[in-house]
Structure formats: structure tokens, C-alpha cells
Design a protein around this motif. Structure first.
Motif, PDB file in Angstrom:
ATOM      1  N   TYR A 206      14.880 -53.108  40.024  1.00  0.00           N
ATOM      2  CA  TYR A 206      14.540 -53.562  38.673  1.00  0.00           C
ATOM      3  C   TYR A 206      15.119 -52.626  37.611  1.00  0.00           C
ATOM      4  N   GLU A 207      15.001 -51.335  37.837  1.00  0.00           N
ATOM      5  CA  GLU A 207      15.495 -50.364  36.851  1.00  0.00           C
ATOM      6  C   GLU A 207      17.004 -50.487  36.672  1.00  0.00           C
ATOM      7  N   GLU A 208      17.720 -50.779  37.764  1.00  0.00           N
ATOM      8  CA  GLU A 208      19.167 -50.946  37.677  1.00  0.00           C
ATOM      9  C   GLU A 208      19.526 -52.188  36.863  1.00  0.00           C
ATOM     10  N   ILE A 212      21.779 -52.673  33.333  1.00  0.00           N
ATOM     11  CA  ILE A 212      22.862 -53.647  33.195  1.00  0.00           C
ATOM     12  C   ILE A 212      22.643 -54.513  31.953  1.00  0.00           C
ATOM     13  N   VAL A 213      21.379 -54.862  31.691  1.00  0.00           N
ATOM     14  CA  VAL A 213      21.064 -55.637  30.489  1.00  0.00           C
ATOM     15  C   VAL A 213      21.468 -54.859  29.233  1.00  0.00           C
ATOM     16  N   ASP A 233      22.935 -70.105  27.064  1.00  0.00           N
ATOM     17  CA  ASP A 233      22.497 -71.110  28.029  1.00  0.00           C
ATOM     18  C   ASP A 233      21.371 -70.647  28.958  1.00  0.00           C
ATOM     19  N   LYS A 234      21.185 -69.332  29.078  1.00  0.00           N
ATOM     20  CA  LYS A 234      20.257 -68.823  30.092  1.00  0.00           C
ATOM     21  C   LYS A 234      19.250 -67.850  29.472  1.00  0.00           C
ATOM     22  N   ILE A 235      18.291 -67.427  30.275  1.00  0.00           N
ATOM     23  CA  ILE A 235      17.256 -66.511  29.788  1.00  0.00           C
ATOM     24  C   ILE A 235      17.098 -65.355  30.773  1.00  0.00           C
ATOM     25  N   GLY A 236      16.456 -64.277  30.297  1.00  0.00           N
ATOM     26  CA  GLY A 236      16.127 -63.154  31.161  1.00  0.00           C
ATOM     27  C   GLY A 236      17.359 -62.505  31.769  1.00  0.00           C
ATOM     28  N   PHE A 237      17.185 -62.002  32.981  1.00  0.00           N
ATOM     29  CA  PHE A 237      18.294 -61.352  33.692  1.00  0.00           C
ATOM     30  C   PHE A 237      19.473 -62.302  33.913  1.00  0.00           C
ATOM     31  N   GLN A 238      19.185 -63.623  33.980  1.00  0.00           N
ATOM     32  CA  GLN A 238      20.253 -64.562  34.306  1.00  0.00           C
ATOM     33  C   GLN A 238      21.291 -64.720  33.208  1.00  0.00           C
ATOM     34  N   VAL A 239      20.947 -64.278  31.997  1.00  0.00           N
ATOM     35  CA  VAL A 239      21.962 -64.228  30.946  1.00  0.00           C
ATOM     36  C   VAL A 239      23.115 -63.339  31.397  1.00  0.00           C
TER      37      VAL A 239
END
Length: 541
Positions: A206-208, A212-213, A233-239
Motif C-alpha cells: 500500500y505504501e508503495e 506512485i500516486v 475515466d477512473k478513480i483511486g489507484f486505478q487512475v
């Protein structure tokens, strides 16, 4: 000037041969999910003739496995909607509901047009049947006409039954198709084969992902690939999904000291170098990969990889299979174009000031970048048909903005073709988009629009903006002189006393332009009262 850099932005046959000899082959989720759209023959050839020669060299990042698993069921069941759409319109953006439309047309003709014909025919007979009174005509032709109408009614009844039977047969066949599609989810031989062929990388903690975000925000803000076109188009980590798989791929290449070939059917500009016809990776990706891994990197689409596999692996994949994948990707690419065209049409219909530059966005999507890229392709003689479609929607590349005459013509087409458009939507579009640009709309186009409006709404199309705000002046005056409701005889009191009038009057107390529209309806004495009670009558010019 000769560069000393080993960062080649084009790949020659010698380097490509070496790459195919040594590289690990990485598929992204777009390329893997497309397998569900291939024929069994094509899938078998890819596994038996290509993947069989790559044992131990097929790898996917953990992010790809996640995206594949997340989207797999929706991709498998997607054809179900296309079947249902044959009967009922399940997608408002696409053609469909053909059986339903046939039923509706027959019903309308039978219950409206034929009844109307019968009524007019009956009235005609009643008016002309008496031979001792004018007008009188021979009834034979009218009797023949009556028989013909009766025959049409019988034929329509027969047609209605045939359509009903056909619908039942088609629905039964669709149910069989749906069951077959749904069984794939539980018994998926393709999933088994993919799991056997590919090894999977490690997940990030999660920290990694958080780090990246943070990096991704900077990269996307500055349009550094990959992935920035997913931002809306996407939300959260999937962006940052593309960036995550990119980093996992680089780390793997560095760890095993091997070059990478990435297979992707994602044709967005945050992966492929613009104007390269999807044949050259973004230069930034090549630079970053070599700098961080000291290894070579290249990308191919699914069908291009098969072509190269025949060349370097002697895979002997049939040309028909390669053509199938090419057609599949062409259809996929066309769907992407259609989505952009729909977004452009929506933006223009909403009265947006659409611009063909990289800064313009609509609904979070880089519509301006897409238009700019199409413009650049057009200068190279490409995508001429797409350019024509864009211009027909109402966007003028020469003016880098809207063409009012084309917008009006597109609006006329919508009036004729789109039965779901209601009058209020059409009126709002006409007022907000076309009204102020009428001097740039050709007279013949205006006449055509007037005719279309008359046919659609059975009223004249006025080219002056009509106020949609109800005039409550008479109601306001009645309140002023009603001593029961308004014992103090004031023009403005509390909301409790005035009810629905309160906000309407309040706006005219605050806004001179609204008061000016109705001031002529008041006497001199009433205007003096309004002035004394704080209404801005003296500010009216």
C-alpha cells in the motif's frame, strides 16, 4: 550530428531480431482481454504456434492480473447486451431495438393511420352517397377503396402475428446464446490456458502505491506517459493503473537483466508516439526504460506481434488469423473514435466553446488533444473520413471552433432522426447555440430548419429568443390591492404572505433589467410607490 546515446527511437531489423531472441514478452490487460473476442481458431493458433515457443518468457505484472480479473466477467458478458439490443434498445448511443421499432411502426399505422383513413373515407362516402344532392359521385370507386383498406387491415393483422412469432423465436435463440456466454464465466478454458502460459509478478504494498500516486500526479499534470489519458475515466489507484504496471515491468526487467517486449491493444497517445501509426512507443518511455533498467524496450499491438512471431520464431500463424486480429483492433479503434465523436457532439450541443488544443477538456476528457491529433493526421493526408465526420457534427478546424451552419444542419438531422429529443431540450439548444449565430447560418439552412421544426413540433420556428420566465405582473398587482392578504398595501412583504410571488418580486427588486421589462405596465402613482419601497425604478434608462 551523430548521437552517442543508445536510446533508439526507431528499431532496425538487426536490433529487432536480437530483441525477439532475448526479450521477455509482457501482455497488458487490453491485449489479454481481447482474447475473449477472438475465434477459437485464432486463440488455438496463438497458444499452439506462438506461446508454445515462448515457454518461460511470458510474464505479466501483478497490476495486469488485477485489471484482467476485475474486467474479465464484464468483457465475457458484453455480447449479451448486443443480443438484447436487437429487440429492445438497451444502449441509447447505438442503433438497436429493431424488433420493437417494427412492432411500434405496425401498431402506429394500424391504430392511427388506418383509422384516420377509415374516418376520412367514411366521411367522404356520407357526403357523396345521395344522388339527389350535391356533391354526388359514383360510389364504385369508393367501394373499391373501402375493400382495399379492409384488405390492408387484414394484412396488418397477419403481419403483426408474424412479427410476434419471429420475436418469440429470436428471443428463444438469444436465451440459448446468453446461457452459453454465461457458462464461460464458470468454466473458462481460456483463463486456464493463460494461467498456464504466463507467470505473474509481485504486487506493490500500500505504501508503495501511495508513492506512485504522488509521482503520478506530477507526471499526469505534465503529460508524461504512460496513463495520463485515464485521468478522467477512473478513480483511486486505478487512475494510475498504467503507471503501476509500467513501474512493475521496469523493476522486473532490471531484476532479471532482460529486455522487454510489451504487447498492448491500448491505442491512446499516452503509450504510442503521435503520428507513428501505433508503431513506435512514446519516446519518454524508451528513455525512462533504458535509464532505469539498462535494457531495451519496444511495443507491439497484438496482430503486429503475431506478424513478427512468424518472422523471428517461424511460428507459421495463418494470415487469416493475423487479419482477424487486425480487423478486431480496427473495430475497437473505430469504437474509440465513435466515443470521441459522441463526446464532441455532446459538447457542441451543450454550447461548449470547443477548442482543438491540448488544454481543452470536456467532462474530464482530453477532447481538445484528440481534435488536435486528428488535425495533425489530416495534414499528413490521414483520417480524411474522420475529419469529414467531425465537420458534419459542426466543428470547423479552419476556425478551430464551431461552424454554425454545420451545427444547424446537424440539429436538423437530429430533429428528423432522434425521436427521444423533447421540445425543451431542442428549444434550449436552439436558444443557447444557434440563436446568437444566426447571421452565420445560410438562408437555405434556416428555411430547412424551419420546415423540420414545423414537422416535428407543429409550430413555427421563431428566430427571436422567447422569454421562458412567466410574467406575474397581473398577479403581483392583485396581491398589492388585496387588503385581506396585504392589509399594509405594500408591493413586497414576507414570503409567508406572498407565497410563490415572493422570489419573483424579490428578483425584480434586485435586478434593474428584469424590472425594466414590466415597468410600462404600472401607472405613475404605482411607480412612485415602488420607488418609495426600494425598487430601482430610477436606474431604468
Amino acid at each position: 550530428m551523430k548521437s552517442k546515446s543508445n536510446k533508439a527511437f526507431k528499431i532496425n531489423s538487426r536490433d529487432e531480431k536480437r530483441l525477439f531472441k532475448d526479450a521477455v514478452i509482457v501482455y497488458d490487460s487490453s491485449a489479454l482481454l481481447d482474447f475473449y473476442g477472438y475465434s477459437e481458431k485464432a486463440k488455438n493458433e496463438i497458444f499452439d504456434l506462438v506461446f508454445a515457443k515462448l515457454e518461460g518468457r511470458l510474464w505479466i505484472p501483478a497490476q495486469v492480473e488485477y485489471e484482467f480479473t476485475k474486467n474479465r466477467e464484464s468483457v465475457i458478458t458484453k455480447p449479451i447486451n448486443s443480443y438484447q439490443n436487437l429487440i429492445y434498445k438497451t444502449d441509447t448511443k447505438k442503433e438497436g431495438g429493431f424488433i420493437e421499432a417494427i412492432e411500434s411502426s405496425i401498431s402506429n399505422f394500424k391504430n392511427k393511420d388506418v383509422l384516420k383513413i377509415r374516418g376520412n373515407l367514411k366521411a367522404l362516402i356520407e357526403r357523396t352517397i345521395k344522388d339527389n344532392k350535391h356533391p354526388h359521385i359514383n360510389q364504385k370507386s369508393l367501394n373499391d377503396l373501402t375493400e382495399a383498406v379492409n384488405q390492408i387491415s387484414k394484412d396488418l393483422d397477419k403481419l403483426e402475428k408474424i412479427v410476434k412469432t419471429s420475436k418469440q423465436i429470436i428471443q428463444a435463440e438469444i436465451k440459448v446464446k446468453e446461457r452459453k456466454i454465461k457458462t464461460i464465466k464458470g468454466k473458462d478454458s481460456l483463463l486456464v490456458k493463460l494461467n498456464q502460459a504466463f507467470t505473474i509478478g509481485d504486487e506493490y504494498k500500500y505504501e508503495e502505491l501511495i508513492e506512485i500516486v504522488k509521482e503520478g500526479k506530477f507526471r499526469y499534470e505534465n503529460k508524461i506517459p504512460p496513463g495520463y489519458e485515464d485521468e478522467g475515466d477512473k478513480i483511486g489507484f486505478q487512475v494510475y493503473g498504467d503507471l503501476i504496471l509500467w513501474k512493475q515491468t521496469m523493476e522486473y526487467a532490471k531484476r532479471i537483466s532482460k529486455p522487454i517486449i510489451l504487447i498492448t491493444n491500448d491505442f491512446k497517445d499516452d503509450w504510442w508516439q503521435p503520428k507513428s501509426n501505433n508503431e513506435i512507443p512514446r519516446h519518454e518511455l524508451i528513455i525512462e526504460f533504458i535509464d532505469k533498467t539498462n535494457q531495451q524496450f519496444w511495443m507491439y499491438s497484438g496482430e503486429s506481434f503475431l506478424h513478427k512471431a512468424n518472422l523471428y520464431f517461424k511460428a507459421n500463424v495463418n494470415n487469416s488469423t493475423i487479419q482477424e486480429l487486425l480487423d478486431f483492433n480496427s473495430e475497437k479503434f473505430r469504437k474509440i473514435e465513435e466515443e470521441w465523436l459522441e463526446l464532441l457532439e455532446e459538447a457542441i450541443y451543450d454550447g461548449e466553446d470547443v477548442m482543438a488544443n491540448h488544454n481543452y477538456k470536456f467532462k474530464g476528457k482530453n477532447l481538445g488533444s484528440w481534435l488536435s491529433n486528428v488535425s495533425q493526421d489530416n495534414k499528413l493526408g490521414k483520417k480524411l473520413a474522420l475529419l469529414k465526420e467531425i465537420e458534419e457534427i459542426g466543428f470547423d478546424f479552419k476556425q478551430r471552433g464551431h461552424n454554425p451552419d454545420l451545427q444547424a444542419k446537424r440539429f436538423i438531422q437530429r430533429l428528423f432522426e432522434n425521436e427521444e429529443l423533447n421540445k425543451m431540450v431542442c428549444q434550449n439548444y436552439f436558444n443557447s447555440v444557434l440563436m446568437d449565430k444566426q447571421d452565420r447560418i445560410l438562408p437555405e439552412t434556416k428555411r430547412e430548419l424551419n420546415t423540420a421544426w414545423k414537422l416535428r413540433f407543429n409550430e413555427e420556428r421563431l428566430w427571436e429568443k422567447q422569454s421562458q420566465i412567466k410574467d406575474k405582473t397581473d398577479e403581483w398587482k392583485k396581491f398589492r390591492y388585496n387588503k385581506d392578504l396585504n392589509p399594509k398595501e405594500k408591493w413586497s412583504t414576507s414570503e409567508k404572505n406572498m407565497g410563490g410571488l415572493y422570489h419573483w418580486v424579490r428578483y425584480r427588486k434586485k435586478r434593474v433589467d428584469l424590472l425594466e421589462l414590466i415597468i410600462h405596465k404600472f401607472s405613475k402613482e404605482e411607480i412612485d410607490e415602488l420607488r418609495e419601497q426600494g425598487f430601482p425604478v430610477d436606474e431604468i434608462r
